[in-house]
Design a protein around this motif. Structure first.
Motif, PDB file in Angstrom:
ATOM      1  N   GLY A 285      41.921  40.083  28.292  1.00 36.97           N
ATOM      2  CA  GLY A 285      42.238  40.396  29.656  1.00 36.97           C
ATOM      3  C   GLY A 285      41.807  39.353  30.604  1.00 36.97           C
ATOM      4  N   SER A 286      41.547  39.586  31.655  1.00 36.81           N
ATOM      5  CA  SER A 286      41.614  38.320  32.769  1.00 36.81           C
ATOM      6  C   SER A 286      40.233  38.600  33.436  1.00 36.81           C
ATOM      7  CB  SER A 286      42.621  38.196  33.733  1.00 36.81           C
ATOM      8  OG  SER A 286      42.278  37.350  34.680  1.00 36.81           O
ATOM      9  N   SER A 287      39.317  37.712  33.699  1.00 34.73           N
ATOM     10  CA  SER A 287      38.003  37.960  34.320  1.00 34.73           C
ATOM     11  C   SER A 287      38.296  37.504  35.873  1.00 34.73           C
ATOM     12  CB  SER A 287      36.951  37.045  33.868  1.00 34.73           C
ATOM     13  OG  SER A 287      35.849  36.972  34.560  1.00 34.73           O
ATOM     14  N   THR A 288      37.265  38.075  36.895  1.00 33.28           N
ATOM     15  CA  THR A 288      37.621  37.630  38.004  1.00 33.28           C
ATOM     16  C   THR A 288      36.761  36.182  37.985  1.00 33.28           C
ATOM     17  OG1 THR A 288      37.781  39.885  38.950  1.00 33.28           O
ATOM     18  CG2 THR A 288      36.778  38.012  40.502  1.00 33.28           C
ATOM     19  N   LEU A 289      37.136  35.121  38.969  1.00 36.71           N
ATOM     20  CA  LEU A 289      36.310  34.154  39.117  1.00 36.71           C
ATOM     21  C   LEU A 289      34.969  34.257  40.011  1.00 36.71           C
ATOM     22  CD1 LEU A 289      36.699  31.117  38.060  1.00 36.71           C
ATOM     23  CD2 LEU A 289      37.628  30.618  40.202  1.00 36.71           C
ATOM     24  N   GLY A 290      34.043  33.928  39.348  1.00 36.56           N
ATOM     25  CA  GLY A 290      32.719  33.923  40.085  1.00 36.56           C
ATOM     26  C   GLY A 290      32.168  32.647  40.409  1.00 36.56           C
ATOM     27  N   GLY A 291      30.867  32.657  40.817  1.00 33.59           N
ATOM     28  CA  GLY A 291      30.024  31.161  40.934  1.00 33.59           C
ATOM     29  C   GLY A 291      29.513  31.116  42.226  1.00 33.59           C
TER      30      GLY A 291
END
Length: 408
Positions: A285-291
């Protein structure tokens, strides 16, 4: 929260002064950021303070949850207070804070952006200007128990089958993420939609692109997990810390969480813990970019010191410490390829791949309103599943999101 957003100031993003005292001020500063759950920040601040006795930095810890951090910052900035100098912003906040004149644009040449992970740099830009400097990155990972799992799942079907079997055989929870109605649930649902091949809102925040069928598929994955019991009902109250503790205390076989959870889990479970990419409908799958990004308040009286502090705090040496002492993902690309770091943090190659394949959340000054609609819609159906189909829930969500974008 909605009232706070609607009451936001209307200063234009092009107003570089923003009401502050300009970029020439030097002196003591404060660093407002989320609660330091790993106690790594103060030693880094002490190093700065020892070298800059006339420009000491004081840590102001805000709540752990991103939306609560935002609420406190917005209240401070709307009051044009100089209490905060450097702001540790969730990557989703760049557009909103810039559009409202709460932060100042920064000179790109002061920072080695070409050595940062490219998707991370994008989160600090708005309307062609640099408004913040990437400090940490993030991507969701699937944590799993190696003593219970022979081969980590690559698809939702594999995750469901393994989680159901483990729940029945070992009487522990199968899988959990962050399912309380807050920003974390927006992230988890966004990842499910992305991992089913769709998206909720266009990258520029100007169009709702959610396909109700794809959104329904993503919802069904979560709804069925709760109904069938391999997603424990108590996880509907989980934020990051609750899900971290549930996994490392042996109450879950699988958990979606950020990389900062790896160190404590490894300390508790040893070789029984490993990570992989999030599973998707038909494959990884694809993660949501965080940080987090670091920005300078437009109302700071010591903006020059604030910018110099950001240069220090995002340096290669310090970014290494962010990883080794805080277990947070750095933004310098070369650190992910360092053999010594990989030996100590075996998840780095997986994390790098997850970050590079992650999707950023929409660039929108009204992002908070969009997130509130998503989280509340998903929480309602997870907490009290009704005969209403998941496709219908997704269609209703889409209508509400379109209304927000029409009025922005």
């Amino acid at each position: 929260m909605l009232a706070v957003t609607l009451a936001a100031g209307c200063a234009a993003a092009g107003d570089e002064g923003g009401g502050g005292s300009g970029t020439g001020g030097t002196g003591p500063i404060t660093f407002a950021t989320g609660r330091d759950t790993t106690a790594y920040l103060q030693p880094l601040l002490d190093r700065w303070n020892q070298a800059h006795p006339a420009e000491k930095v004081t840590l102001l810890e805000l709540p752990e949850a991103a939306d609560e951090q935002r609420a406190q910052m917005v209240a401070n900035l709307q009051a044009r207070s100089s209490r905060y100098d450097v702001l540790g912003l969730d990557v989703i906040l760049t557009a909103e804070f810039a559009e409202n004149g709460w932060i100042i644009p920064l000179e790109r040449g002061l920072f080695p952006l070409d050595r940062f992970l490219p998707p991370v740099v994008e989160t600090a830009l708005y309307k062609g200007k640099l408004w913040a400097v990437p400090y940490t990155s993030n991507a969701g990972l699937l944590y799993y128990r190696t003593d219970l799992v022979d081969k980590p799942p690559r698809t939702w079907a594999e995750l469901r089958d393994q989680a159901r079997e483990i729940t029945k055989k070992h009487d522990i929870g199968g899988y959990a993420g962050q399912f309380l109605a807050y920003e974390g649930l927006t992230v988890n649902f966004s990842e499910a939609v992305q991992s089913a091949g769709g998206e909720i809102v266009s990258r520029d925040g100007g169009e709702v692109t959610l396909d109700p069928a794809t959104g329904g598929t993503a919802l069904d994955f979560l709804i069925q997990g709760v109904r069938e019991g391999w997603i424990p009902k108590e996880s509907l109250n989980y934020k990051e810390e609750e899900s971290r503790l549930a996994f490392q205390e042996g109450r879950l076989a699988f958990a979606r969480n950020w990389p900062h959870a790896y160190g404590p889990a490894k300390a508790e479970l040893g070789d029984k813990v490993a990570v992989t990419r999030l599973p998707g409908l038909n494959g990884p799958g694809s993660s949501t970019l965080g940080g987090a990004n670091l920005a300078v308040s437009a109302f700071s009286k010591h903006q020059q010191t604030a910018q110099e502090f950001i240069r220090y705090f995002t340096s290669l040496e310090n970014e290494r410490r962010v990883l080794t002492e805080g277990s947070f993902p750095p933004v310098w690309t070369e650190l992910y390829d360092d053999p010594e770091l990989i030996e100590r943090f075996p998840y780095l190659p997986v994390l790098k791949e997850s970050i590079l394949t992650a999707k950023a959340r929409p660039v929108s000054a009204n992002y908070n309103q969009l997130s509130l609609v998503i989280a509340s819609s998903v929480a309602k159906v997870l907490g009290d599943p009704t005969p209403e189909s998941a496709d219908d829930v997704a269609a209703s969500m889409k209508s509400e999101l379109e209304e927000i974008i029409r009025t922005q």
